[in-house]
Design a protein around this motif. Structure first.
Motif, PDB file in Angstrom:
ATOM      1  N   SER A  84       0.849  -1.198   0.000  1.00 13.01           N
ATOM      2  CA  SER A  84       0.000   0.000   0.000  1.00 13.01           C
ATOM      3  C   SER A  84       0.879   1.242   0.000  1.00 13.01           C
ATOM      4  O   SER A  84       2.018   1.210   0.491  1.00 13.01           O
ATOM      5  CB  SER A  84      -0.932   0.030   1.219  1.00 13.01           C
ATOM      6  N   ILE A  85       0.342   2.312  -0.575  1.00 11.40           N
ATOM      7  CA  ILE A  85       1.016   3.611  -0.549  1.00 11.40           C
ATOM      8  C   ILE A  85      -0.041   4.694  -0.337  1.00 11.40           C
ATOM      9  O   ILE A  85      -1.083   4.694  -1.003  1.00 11.40           O
ATOM     10  CB  ILE A  85       1.780   3.912  -1.860  1.00 11.40           C
ATOM     11  N   GLU A  86       0.207   5.580   0.586  1.00 15.01           N
ATOM     12  CA  GLU A  86      -0.636   6.758   0.786  1.00 15.01           C
ATOM     13  C   GLU A  86       0.249   7.994   0.707  1.00 15.01           C
ATOM     14  O   GLU A  86       1.440   7.941   1.013  1.00 15.01           O
ATOM     15  CB  GLU A  86      -1.332   6.689   2.154  1.00 15.01           C
ATOM     16  N   ARG A  87      -0.365   9.098   0.322  1.00 12.67           N
ATOM     17  CA  ARG A  87       0.393  10.343   0.195  1.00 12.67           C
ATOM     18  C   ARG A  87      -0.229  11.434   1.047  1.00 12.67           C
ATOM     19  O   ARG A  87      -1.445  11.568   1.126  1.00 12.67           O
ATOM     20  CB  ARG A  87       0.430  10.801  -1.267  1.00 12.67           C
ATOM     21  N   GLU A  88       0.636  12.212   1.703  1.00 14.94           N
ATOM     22  CA  GLU A  88       0.216  13.390   2.440  1.00 14.94           C
ATOM     23  C   GLU A  88       1.247  14.479   2.185  1.00 14.94           C
ATOM     24  O   GLU A  88       2.361  14.426   2.716  1.00 14.94           O
ATOM     25  CB  GLU A  88       0.121  13.093   3.936  1.00 14.94           C
ATOM     26  N   GLY A  89       0.891  15.428   1.341  1.00 15.65           N
ATOM     27  CA  GLY A  89       1.835  16.483   0.975  1.00 15.65           C
ATOM     28  C   GLY A  89       3.024  15.903   0.233  1.00 15.65           C
ATOM     29  O   GLY A  89       2.872  15.206  -0.780  1.00 15.65           O
ATOM     30  N   ASN A  90       4.211  16.154   0.726  1.00 18.58           N
ATOM     31  CA  ASN A  90       5.429  15.652   0.093  1.00 18.58           C
ATOM     32  C   ASN A  90       5.924  14.355   0.718  1.00 18.58           C
ATOM     33  O   ASN A  90       7.070  13.943   0.501  1.00 18.58           O
ATOM     34  CB  ASN A  90       6.541  16.712   0.165  1.00 18.58           C
ATOM     35  N   THR A  91       5.055  13.710   1.483  1.00 18.32           N
ATOM     36  CA  THR A  91       5.427  12.474   2.164  1.00 18.32           C
ATOM     37  C   THR A  91       4.531  11.331   1.720  1.00 18.32           C
ATOM     38  O   THR A  91       3.317  11.498   1.597  1.00 18.32           O
ATOM     39  CB  THR A  91       5.322  12.644   3.692  1.00 18.32           C
ATOM     40  N   ILE A  92       5.132  10.181   1.478  1.00 14.64           N
ATOM     41  CA  ILE A  92       4.343   8.980   1.220  1.00 14.64           C
ATOM     42  C   ILE A  92       4.567   8.009   2.376  1.00 14.64           C
ATOM     43  O   ILE A  92       5.641   7.973   2.984  1.00 14.64           O
ATOM     44  CB  ILE A  92       4.700   8.298  -0.120  1.00 14.64           C
ATOM     45  N   THR A  93       3.519   7.252   2.700  1.00 13.63           N
ATOM     46  CA  THR A  93       3.610   6.179   3.686  1.00 13.63           C
ATOM     47  C   THR A  93       3.384   4.879   2.941  1.00 13.63           C
ATOM     48  O   THR A  93       2.319   4.693   2.331  1.00 13.63           O
ATOM     49  CB  THR A  93       2.571   6.354   4.804  1.00 13.63           C
ATOM     50  N   ALA A  94       4.379   4.004   2.963  1.00 16.50           N
ATOM     51  CA  ALA A  94       4.327   2.779   2.171  1.00 16.50           C
ATOM     52  C   ALA A  94       4.529   1.555   3.054  1.00 16.50           C
ATOM     53  O   ALA A  94       5.420   1.537   3.910  1.00 16.50           O
ATOM     54  CB  ALA A  94       5.388   2.815   1.077  1.00 16.50           C
ATOM     55  N   THR A  95       3.689   0.540   2.839  1.00 16.75           N
ATOM     56  CA  THR A  95       3.884  -0.765   3.464  1.00 16.75           C
ATOM     57  C   THR A  95       4.512  -1.670   2.421  1.00 16.75           C
ATOM     58  O   THR A  95       3.936  -1.890   1.348  1.00 16.75           O
ATOM     59  CB  THR A  95       2.551  -1.362   3.943  1.00 16.75           C
ATOM     60  N   ILE A  96       5.720  -2.177   2.724  1.00 17.53           N
ATOM     61  CA  ILE A  96       6.473  -2.935   1.736  1.00 17.53           C
ATOM     62  C   ILE A  96       7.055  -4.207   2.363  1.00 17.53           C
ATOM     63  O   ILE A  96       7.105  -4.344   3.584  1.00 17.53           O
ATOM     64  CB  ILE A  96       7.615  -2.087   1.129  1.00 17.53           C
ATOM     65  N   SER A  97       7.487  -5.125   1.501  1.00 16.97           N
ATOM     66  CA  SER A  97       8.115  -6.350   1.973  1.00 16.97           C
ATOM     67  C   SER A  97       9.383  -6.032   2.746  1.00 16.97           C
ATOM     68  O   SER A  97      10.147  -5.139   2.391  1.00 16.97           O
ATOM     69  CB  SER A  97       8.468  -7.259   0.794  1.00 16.97           C
ATOM     70  N   ALA A  98       9.610  -6.795   3.821  1.00 13.78           N
ATOM     71  CA  ALA A  98      10.823  -6.603   4.615  1.00 13.78           C
ATOM     72  C   ALA A  98      11.154  -7.927   5.292  1.00 13.78           C
ATOM     73  O   ALA A  98      10.286  -8.749   5.540  1.00 13.78           O
ATOM     74  CB  ALA A  98      10.620  -5.510   5.660  1.00 13.78           C
ATOM     75  N   GLY A  99      12.429  -8.119   5.587  1.00 15.95           N
ATOM     76  CA  GLY A  99      12.839  -9.308   6.318  1.00 15.95           C
ATOM     77  C   GLY A  99      13.770 -10.196   5.527  1.00 15.95           C
ATOM     78  O   GLY A  99      14.287  -9.824   4.475  1.00 15.95           O
ATOM     79  N   SER A 100      13.975 -11.397   6.054  1.00 15.82           N
ATOM     80  CA  SER A 100      14.942 -12.322   5.473  1.00 15.82           C
ATOM     81  C   SER A 100      14.426 -12.995   4.208  1.00 15.82           C
ATOM     82  O   SER A 100      15.207 -13.529   3.417  1.00 15.82           O
ATOM     83  CB  SER A 100      15.322 -13.389   6.502  1.00 15.82           C
ATOM     84  N   GLY A 101      13.106 -12.998   4.014  1.00 19.39           N
ATOM     85  CA  GLY A 101      12.541 -13.577   2.799  1.00 19.39           C
ATOM     86  C   GLY A 101      12.642 -12.593   1.650  1.00 19.39           C
ATOM     87  O   GLY A 101      13.568 -12.614   0.846  1.00 19.39           O
ATOM     88  N   LYS A 102      11.678 -11.694   1.576  1.00 17.17           N
ATOM     89  CA  LYS A 102      11.704 -10.604   0.598  1.00 17.17           C
ATOM     90  C   LYS A 102      11.953  -9.311   1.339  1.00 17.17           C
ATOM     91  O   LYS A 102      11.411  -9.095   2.425  1.00 17.17           O
ATOM     92  CB  LYS A 102      10.377 -10.528  -0.167  1.00 17.17           C
ATOM     93  N   ASN A 103      12.769  -8.453   0.738  1.00 21.36           N
ATOM     94  CA  ASN A 103      13.104  -7.200   1.415  1.00 21.36           C
ATOM     95  C   ASN A 103      13.277  -6.101   0.377  1.00 21.36           C
ATOM     96  O   ASN A 103      14.300  -6.052  -0.321  1.00 21.36           O
ATOM     97  CB  ASN A 103      14.381  -7.357   2.236  1.00 21.36           C
TER      98      ASN A 103
END
Length: 223
Positions: free
Chosen positions: A166-185
């Motif tokens: 997911s990605i959301e935008r507020e002004g010049n900032t985006i908030t993103a939920t992305i893959s992380a960890g030892s599997g996919k990063n």
């Protein structure tokens, strides 16, 4: 120093902390050393590995890149005695340097993978100098997001879209939920570079700032 014969004999605690201000320039290995010394000074009943060179049974869930701030960082420690989580927080915070704050602690099952092996996603806030040209709907409608990455085996092209939840935008900032960890990063810098290219921003990397808001863990303790 106390050593133990089995992980079933001690208690695992998950400790949450923030890393901000000047502390964001403390590297991963230095942070590990900092926590190791803080745990000893706090006089907590730390469990040690066995062998010729025993070490504290402690690990940080996921390294935070130099210069990034973190609001929901995690490390885990194993103690030989059951300890009140509030006592852990209260005893550790006086040992922390400016910019690092222990926010909470809780006991978790001592079986299965540590937090370092349970991270599956992370939420980042990425702030650009200017995002006026960003069409977020158009960005997310792209069938693929190809980027080149460099590794030990050379350069390869990857599609990062599958690692963006997911990605959301507020002004010049985006908030993103992305893959992380030892599997996919997916590195947030790679996502920022892709966005920078799409808006033809030409922003220098040092003008883009990053904050890791949260680490999301798989909580199946049978694994």
């Amino acid at each position: 120093m106390q050593t133990v014969d089995s992980k079933l004999n001690y208690h695992r605690y998950r400790i949450y902390f923030t890393k901000k201000d000047r502390a964001r320039f403390v590297g991963h290995l230095d942070l590990q050393d900092l926590f190791a010394k803080a745990l000893k000074r706090a006089k907590l009943p730390i469990a040690y590995s066995q062998g010729f060179n025993p070490h504290q049974l402690m690990s940080i869930a996921l390294p935070l890149s130099m210069g990034m701030t973190g609001l929901g960082e995690i490390f885990e420690v194993f103690l030989t005695k059951a300890t009140n989580p509030e006592q852990i927080v209260e005893s550790l915070n006086p040992q922390m340097p400016l910019g690092i704050l222990i926010t909470s602690a809780k006991e978790v099952p001592n079986t299965g993978k540590a937090a370092a092996g349970r991270v599956i996603k992370a939420i980042y806030r990425i702030t650009f100098p200017n995002l006026d040209k960003l069409d977020l709907n158009l960005l997310m409608s792209l069938p693929e997001m190809q980027m080149e990455t460099k590794g030990k085996k050379g350069t390869k092209t990857v599609d990062i879209k599958a690692d963006i939840f997911s990605i959301e935008r507020e002004g010049n900032t985006i908030t993103a939920t992305i893959s992380a960890g030892s599997g996919k990063n997916l590195k947030p810098q790679l996502l920022a570079e892709f966005i920078n290219r799409q808006i033809d921003g030409g922003f220098a990397p040092h003008k883009i700032s990053y904050e890791r808001r949260l680490l999301i863990l798989e909580e199946n303790f049978n694994k």
